[in-house]
Structures are given as structure tokens and as C-alpha cells.
Motif scaffolding. Structure first.
Motif, PDB file in Angstrom:
ATOM      1  N   PHE A 198      -1.586 -59.889  43.108  1.00  0.00           N
ATOM      2  CA  PHE A 198      -2.285 -60.570  42.017  1.00  0.00           C
ATOM      3  C   PHE A 198      -2.498 -62.051  42.338  1.00  0.00           C
ATOM      4  N   LEU A 199      -1.440 -62.720  42.796  1.00  0.00           N
ATOM      5  CA  LEU A 199      -1.535 -64.145  43.143  1.00  0.00           C
ATOM      6  C   LEU A 199      -2.464 -64.379  44.334  1.00  0.00           C
ATOM      7  N   SER A 200      -2.393 -63.498  45.321  1.00  0.00           N
ATOM      8  CA  SER A 200      -3.251 -63.652  46.507  1.00  0.00           C
ATOM      9  C   SER A 200      -4.723 -63.584  46.122  1.00  0.00           C
ATOM     10  N   ALA A 201      -5.082 -62.632  45.273  1.00  0.00           N
ATOM     11  CA  ALA A 201      -6.472 -62.509  44.828  1.00  0.00           C
ATOM     12  C   ALA A 201      -6.901 -63.766  44.072  1.00  0.00           C
ATOM     13  N   PHE A 202      -6.018 -64.274  43.218  1.00  0.00           N
ATOM     14  CA  PHE A 202      -6.340 -65.482  42.456  1.00  0.00           C
ATOM     15  C   PHE A 202      -6.472 -66.703  43.371  1.00  0.00           C
ATOM     16  N   LEU A 203      -5.532 -66.880  44.279  1.00  0.00           N
ATOM     17  CA  LEU A 203      -5.568 -68.051  45.159  1.00  0.00           C
ATOM     18  C   LEU A 203      -6.762 -68.002  46.112  1.00  0.00           C
ATOM     19  N   LEU A 204      -7.171 -66.810  46.506  1.00  0.00           N
ATOM     20  CA  LEU A 204      -8.379 -66.672  47.309  1.00  0.00           C
ATOM     21  C   LEU A 204      -9.594 -67.134  46.502  1.00  0.00           C
ATOM     22  N   LYS A 205      -9.604 -66.801  45.219  1.00  0.00           N
ATOM     23  CA  LYS A 205     -10.682 -67.251  44.334  1.00  0.00           C
ATOM     24  C   LYS A 205     -10.667 -68.775  44.203  1.00  0.00           C
ATOM     25  N   VAL A 206      -9.468 -69.365  44.061  1.00  0.00           N
ATOM     26  CA  VAL A 206      -9.351 -70.825  43.983  1.00  0.00           C
ATOM     27  C   VAL A 206      -9.925 -71.455  45.257  1.00  0.00           C
ATOM     28  N   ALA A 207      -9.606 -70.872  46.410  1.00  0.00           N
ATOM     29  CA  ALA A 207     -10.066 -71.415  47.688  1.00  0.00           C
ATOM     30  C   ALA A 207     -11.578 -71.322  47.843  1.00  0.00           C
ATOM     31  N   THR A 208     -12.217 -70.364  47.185  1.00  0.00           N
ATOM     32  CA  THR A 208     -13.680 -70.267  47.288  1.00  0.00           C
ATOM     33  C   THR A 208     -14.362 -71.459  46.623  1.00  0.00           C
ATOM     34  N   TYR A 209     -13.638 -72.175  45.794  1.00  0.00           N
ATOM     35  CA  TYR A 209     -14.163 -73.386  45.148  1.00  0.00           C
ATOM     36  C   TYR A 209     -13.681 -74.660  45.852  1.00  0.00           C
ATOM     37  N   SER A 210     -13.205 -74.537  47.075  1.00  0.00           N
ATOM     38  CA  SER A 210     -12.600 -75.689  47.761  1.00  0.00           C
ATOM     39  C   SER A 210     -13.574 -76.848  47.988  1.00  0.00           C
ATOM     40  N   ALA A 211     -14.865 -76.572  48.017  1.00  0.00           N
ATOM     41  CA  ALA A 211     -15.833 -77.668  48.162  1.00  0.00           C
ATOM     42  C   ALA A 211     -15.789 -78.590  46.953  1.00  0.00           C
ATOM     43  N   VAL A 212     -15.344 -78.039  45.812  1.00  0.00           N
ATOM     44  CA  VAL A 212     -15.272 -78.818  44.571  1.00  0.00           C
ATOM     45  C   VAL A 212     -13.839 -79.261  44.276  1.00  0.00           C
ATOM     46  N   ASN A 213     -12.874 -78.317  44.396  1.00  0.00           N
ATOM     47  CA  ASN A 213     -11.490 -78.629  44.004  1.00  0.00           C
ATOM     48  C   ASN A 213     -10.628 -79.126  45.164  1.00  0.00           C
ATOM     49  N   PHE A 214     -11.156 -79.080  46.380  1.00  0.00           N
ATOM     50  CA  PHE A 214     -10.468 -79.532  47.590  1.00  0.00           C
ATOM     51  C   PHE A 214      -9.205 -78.744  47.916  1.00  0.00           C
ATOM     52  N   MET A 215      -9.096 -77.531  47.382  1.00  0.00           N
ATOM     53  CA  MET A 215      -7.921 -76.705  47.657  1.00  0.00           C
ATOM     54  C   MET A 215      -8.309 -75.561  48.599  1.00  0.00           C
ATOM     55  N   THR A 216      -8.227 -75.848  49.894  1.00  0.00           N
ATOM     56  CA  THR A 216      -8.483 -74.839  50.915  1.00  0.00           C
ATOM     57  C   THR A 216      -7.298 -73.878  50.968  1.00  0.00           C
ATOM     58  N   LEU A 217      -7.444 -72.806  51.732  1.00  0.00           N
ATOM     59  CA  LEU A 217      -6.317 -71.882  51.893  1.00  0.00           C
ATOM     60  C   LEU A 217      -5.101 -72.607  52.482  1.00  0.00           C
ATOM     61  N   GLU A 218      -5.341 -73.515  53.402  1.00  0.00           N
ATOM     62  CA  GLU A 218      -4.241 -74.269  54.005  1.00  0.00           C
ATOM     63  C   GLU A 218      -3.529 -75.129  52.957  1.00  0.00           C
ATOM     64  N   ASN A 219      -4.298 -75.807  52.119  1.00  0.00           N
ATOM     65  CA  ASN A 219      -3.695 -76.629  51.069  1.00  0.00           C
ATOM     66  C   ASN A 219      -2.914 -75.773  50.071  1.00  0.00           C
ATOM     67  N   LEU A 220      -3.462 -74.629  49.724  1.00  0.00           N
ATOM     68  CA  LEU A 220      -2.765 -73.729  48.800  1.00  0.00           C
ATOM     69  C   LEU A 220      -1.475 -73.202  49.427  1.00  0.00           C
ATOM     70  N   ALA A 221      -1.510 -72.910  50.724  1.00  0.00           N
ATOM     71  CA  ALA A 221      -0.299 -72.445  51.414  1.00  0.00           C
ATOM     72  C   ALA A 221       0.779 -73.522  51.401  1.00  0.00           C
ATOM     73  N   ILE A 222       0.386 -74.767  51.599  1.00  0.00           N
ATOM     74  CA  ILE A 222       1.344 -75.878  51.570  1.00  0.00           C
ATOM     75  C   ILE A 222       1.973 -76.014  50.189  1.00  0.00           C
ATOM     76  N   VAL A 223       1.152 -75.889  49.159  1.00  0.00           N
ATOM     77  CA  VAL A 223       1.626 -76.058  47.784  1.00  0.00           C
ATOM     78  C   VAL A 223       2.479 -74.872  47.330  1.00  0.00           C
ATOM     79  N   PHE A 224       2.073 -73.644  47.681  1.00  0.00           N
ATOM     80  CA  PHE A 224       2.779 -72.469  47.173  1.00  0.00           C
ATOM     81  C   PHE A 224       3.916 -71.987  48.075  1.00  0.00           C
ATOM     82  N   GLY A 225       3.937 -72.398  49.326  1.00  0.00           N
ATOM     83  CA  GLY A 225       5.006 -71.955  50.232  1.00  0.00           C
ATOM     84  C   GLY A 225       6.399 -72.142  49.653  1.00  0.00           C
ATOM     85  N   PRO A 226       6.748 -73.340  49.192  1.00  0.00           N
ATOM     86  CA  PRO A 226       8.099 -73.533  48.647  1.00  0.00           C
ATOM     87  C   PRO A 226       8.397 -72.684  47.404  1.00  0.00           C
ATOM     88  N   ALA A 227       7.358 -72.313  46.675  1.00  0.00           N
ATOM     89  CA  ALA A 227       7.572 -71.508  45.464  1.00  0.00           C
ATOM     90  C   ALA A 227       7.723 -70.022  45.795  1.00  0.00           C
TER      91      ALA A 227
END
Length: 190
Positions: free
Chosen positions: A158-187
Motif C-alpha cells: 500500500f505504501l509503495s503504491a502511494f509513494l510511487l504516486k508521490v514520486a510521479t509529482y516530483s517535478a512539483v513536490n521535489f520528492m524523487t524516489l531517492e528523496n522518499l527513500a531517504i525520508v522513509f528508510g528510518p521509519a
């Protein structure tokens, strides 16, 4: 007056437990297996689906989603509402940064991480041994992820599908898959 002439009054008031705390049903810090008993959607705890749905509606284009911390007071207030089993209205009571922070907090407070310690060494070993051989790496990862408890598999999917969707907006929100991995890794890994 001398010290011996001071009268001490004894009261019968007792310290009572915090009723607010004792009424808490608790959602944060509770094993996923317990929370999915109330799950209505794809075996994922209700509060996770509610937060993700909110973030999909109002947060996908929010610059720095998951990177900018929300209001500490707002996060605390929402967490208490979830823990008490109260109805939470994220549209009126939340904001993108606070809800995003609350989702990360929920994941961090799980007693067993989404990726438990028992699987982490296998994941690391797979990446080290098969980084050149993509096909073998993917096959080993599938086997390892298949060993996760079902509640963890459901949440991860469920989270992977959502975070992939977030990353598709990275041109606007600046959250690439790499940035999301950095943020969510510790969690996700403890």
C-alpha cells in the motif's frame, strides 16, 4: 516562630491516574497484526488509509511533502484523537505537513518495523551479491518479501503504491524516489 511550632496539614487528596491516558484505545505503538483487525481496505490499518487518502487529495503537489515537519501540537492532537478512537477529520483538523509527519511517526512507533530485523540482513546480502545480476536480485527480493508477515506485506504494498504516486509529482513536490527513500528508510527499518 520555631520550626517545631509549624503545623502540617494532611490532606486526603490522592493523585489519580490521567483519565485521558487510561481511556486511550491506542493505535500508535500497536502491532500491525492487531490493527488490521479493524482494517477495511486491503488489510491496512484505517488510520494509514485515511492519512494516505488525504495526502493523495491535497498533498501530492505540496513542495517538500514528507521533508518539512508539521506542527508538533497538531501532530500530538491528531495522534491523541486516533489513540482515543475518536473520529478524525483531516480535511478540517489537519494540514499536509502535519499529516505527512504523523504517517512517518506511526511507522516509527510500530513495535516491529515494517522490515523486521530478521529480514534486513537478507535484504542487504541480496543487494550486495546480486547488484549486477538484476534478475537474480529481484527473485531473491521476492522470496524475502514473501517471508514478511501478511500485515507487513499489505502495508508495504500500500505504501509503495502511494509513494510511487508521490514520486510521479516530483517535478512539483521535489520528492524523487531517492528523496522518499531517504525520508522513509528510518521509519521502515529499525
Amino acid at each position: 516562630k520555631s520550626l517545631s511550632s509549624i503545623q502540617v496539614r494532611h490532606t486526603t487528596n490522592k493523585v489519580l491516574p490521567d483519565l485521558q491516558f487510561s481511556r486511550e484505545r491506542s493505535t500508535f505503538g500497536v502491532p500491525l497484526e492487531t490493527l488490521i483487525q479493524d482494517a477495511k481496505q486491503c488489510g491496512v490499518p484505517f488510520l494509514v488509509t485515511q492519512m494516505v487518502e488525504y495526502l493523495e487529495v491535497v498533498g501530492l503537489e505540496h513542495v517538500g511533502i514528507f521533508r518539512i515537519s508539521g506542527s508538533v501540537n497538531k501532530i500530538k492532537e491528531l495522534k491523541q484523537k486516533y489513540n482515543r478512537g475518536e473520529k478524525v477529520d483531516l480535511i478540517n483538523d489537519g494540514d499536509v505537513d502535519s499529516v505527512a509527519s504523523l504517517l512517518k511517526l506511526f511507522l516509527k512507533e510500530l513495535p516491529v518495523a515494517v522490515f523486521p530485523d530478521s529480514i534486513c540482513s537478507g535484504l542487504l546480502k541480496t543487494f550486495q551479491e546480486h547488484k549486477i545480476h538484476t534478475k537474480e536480485c529481484i527473485e531473491n527480493l521476492r522470496q524475502l518479501l514473501g517471508c514478511l508477515p501478511k500485515a507487513h506485506q499489505n502495508l508495504l504494498q500500500f505504501l509503495s503504491a502511494f509513494l510511487l504516486k508521490v514520486a510521479t509529482y516530483s517535478a512539483v513536490n521535489f520528492m524523487t524516489l531517492e528523496n522518499l527513500a531517504i525520508v522513509f528508510g528510518p521509519a521502515l527499518f529499525k
